[in-house]
Design a protein around this motif. Structure first.
Motif: not given
Ligand SMILES: Cc1cc2nc3c(=O)[nH]c(=O)nc-3n(C[C@H](O)[C@H](O)[C@H](O)COP(=O)(O)OP(=O)(O)OC[C@H]3O[C@@H](n4cnc5c(N)ncnc54)[C@H](O)[C@@H]3O)c2cc1C
Length: 442
Positions: A24-25, A50, A58, A62, A183-184, A221, A238, A332, A369-370, A396, A401
């Motif tokens: 997960g990137g 990507r 997205r 903050w 690359c999943a 997963f 948004i 993807r 999706y959050i 969440s 941040g």
């Molecule tokens: C509208 C909105 C507003 C928000 N505002 C804020 C804010 O102001 N401040 C804040 O701190 N947070 C905010 N958030 C929350 C924050 O964006 C998320 O908590 C954070 O980005 C989560 O990061 P992550 O790396 O866990 O997930 P993601 O960014 O979703 O990354 C997960 C990645 O894993 C990849 N993946 C999944 N399964 C596999 C697999 N099997 N193989 C390869 N790749 C895989 C996906 O393609 C994805 O790119 C907001 C979210 C949204 C949607």
């Protein structure tokens, strides 16, 4: 038009082995891989689409300690320190600046809640200032109205969601790690009960350590390995407006009607805090009982969405075959449709509250999706019965941040270093002890 995102070139060859593989990137996976690479490990970061294309590009951007849960606050504070250093360490700017966050309110009970949090924050060495009606009116002068009060959290800031995860991925490569996009990872291989490799769509990688930082995909997963991770996602809409004469608006401003954030390109991101839609999915149904208290608290701002969540497949309960394409290769990039009515209402609210934004042209609307856990605090840690398997997901609305701090914690735990915060707060097993909506599948 989707959320803006910096494009980076990454590798194409799947290595035969690695000390650790991060799945997960997003901001969490790139941060984990970055600090693992800096610890000297031979790390591989795998992204099905990507880098940064899902939640991490997205969001509003903050980076806040303000109003954080006591368990998350040390991670928020540490993350701010880490954000401060990233540009110099990597040589690319993630757009972070400590501009402070401004909260304005007309509600006595909301202001009382902020004051309570301030009293707790002081005991943790965190600075945040309550604003009198005069100070609130002065900081909120762009609204041209009177306020009962507010808060200014001066040490908090914002970073650029279009750049942050890609910049961290550049950092991974700078410190010797391998990054692959498109690359999943289809699954994890176990030998004698412990992790021995990952199966990707492009071949196997032998490894004894895996970190699942899959955002909204993490629970489905984990389900493949019989691990129950209670997770639910809400869909948030948004939008962004372009540069223009905006007046004297604070760079990050929250009010109950609308919140606005200055973008790196001179435009603004607009959203209504907490407003979201809950798309029914097999996973939401599975964990509904565990999430009832959280959704009940948010009821005024949550509405039932559409079946698009079902269609994306990220919350499927199916078991995937590792020699066939999985839902992750069909989707993807999880790119849900925004809610048009919400977007129009958000724009109208912003123009009403901040007349200086009236002429700024509409740029783009998107949704994300959050993903959340039942108590709104992420899961970060190993799973007791599968040595070598670590989860970092369920962040969440605060994961952007605290992403760098979460990544550092993952790296410290995985390499056996002293951790900057007690990892017990984030254990998956805490949900097995929940009295309401107990989750039994462990
Ligand atoms: C509208 C909105 C507003 C928000 N505002 C804020 C804010 O102001 N401040 C804040 O701190 N947070 C905010 N958030 C929350 C924050 O964006 C998320 O908590 C954070 O980005 C989560 O990061 P992550 O790396 O866990 O997930 P993601 O960014 O979703 O990354 C997960 C990645 O894993 C990849 N993946 C999944 N399964 C596999 C697999 N099997 N193989 C390869 N790749 C895989 C996906 O393609 C994805 O790119 C907001 C979210 C949204 C949607």
């Amino acid at each position: 038009m989707p959320a803006p995102l910096m494009t980076i070139a990454t590798g194409t060859d799947v290595p035969a082995r690695a000390d650790a593989v991060v799945i997960g990137g997003g901001i969490v996976g790139t941060s984990a891989a970055y600090y693992l690479a800096r610890s000297g490990l031979n790390v591989v970061l795998l992204e099905k689409g990507r880098i940064g294309a899902e939640q991490s590009s997205r969001n509003w951007g903050w980076c806040r300690q303000q109003n954080r849960d006591a368990r998350e606050l040390p991670m928020a504070t540490k993350s701010l320190e880490l954000w401060d250093r990233l540009a110099a360490e990597i040589g690319e700017d993630a757009g972070f600046r400590r501009c402070g966050l401004t909260y304005l309110s007309d509600s006595g009970s909301e202001i009382e809640g902020w004051a309570k949090w301030r009293d707790f924050a002081i005991t943790q060495g965190v600075r945040t200032f309550m604003l009198s009606p005069q100070e609130a009116a002065e900081r909120g002068r762009a609204t041209g109205k009177a306020w009962k009060g507010g808060v200014f959290s001066q040490d908090d800031g914002i970073a650029d969601p279009a750049r942050a995860a890609p910049v961290l991925a550049l950092g991974v490569m700078k410190y010797g790690g391998v990054v692959l996009q498109e690359c999943a990872v289809r699954g994890v291989e176990l030998s004698a009960g412990r992790v021995s490799g990952v199966v990707t769509e492009k071949g196997m990688i032998a490894t004894s350590q895996v970190v699942v930082a899959g955002g909204a995909w993490a629970s489905s997963f984990c389900h493949q390995l019989g691990i129950g991770m209670p997770q639910a996602s809400t869909r948030s809409t948004i939008l962004s407006i372009g540069p223009g004469a905006a007046g004297d608006i604070p760079p990050a401003l929250h009010t109950k009607d609308v919140s606005v954030t200055a973008r790196g390109d001179g435009g603004w991101t607009l959203a209504v805090s907490g407003r979201a839609q809950l798309d029914p999915t097999p996973q939401n149904i599975r964990y509904a009982k565990a999430f009832l208290p959280m959704f009940a608290r948010r009821w005024g701002n949550l509405s039932v969405g559409s079946l698009q969540g079902w269609g994306w497949g990220h919350e499927s309960r199916r078991i995937w075959k590792l020699d066939r394409p999985t839902p992750m290769e069909r989707a993807r990039i999880l790119d849900p449709r925004p809610n048009r009515a919400v977007a129009e209402d958000t724009l109208a609210r912003a123009r009403k509250l901040l007349p200086g934004l009236s002429a700024n042209p509409m740029q783009a609307t998107w949704a994300g999706y959050i993903d959340s856990t039942p108590d709104g605090v992420p899961v970060i840690g190993t799973v007791d019965h599968i040595p070598g398997f670590m989860i970092a997901a369920g962040f969440s609305g605060h994961g952007f941040g605290i992403g760098p701090g979460a990544g550092l914690l993952v790296a410290q735990m995985l390499t056996g270093q002293a951790t900057f915060v007690d990892p017990a707060h984030y254990k998956l097993e805490r949900f097995s002890k929940m009295s309401w909506g107990k989750v039994s599948e462990f």
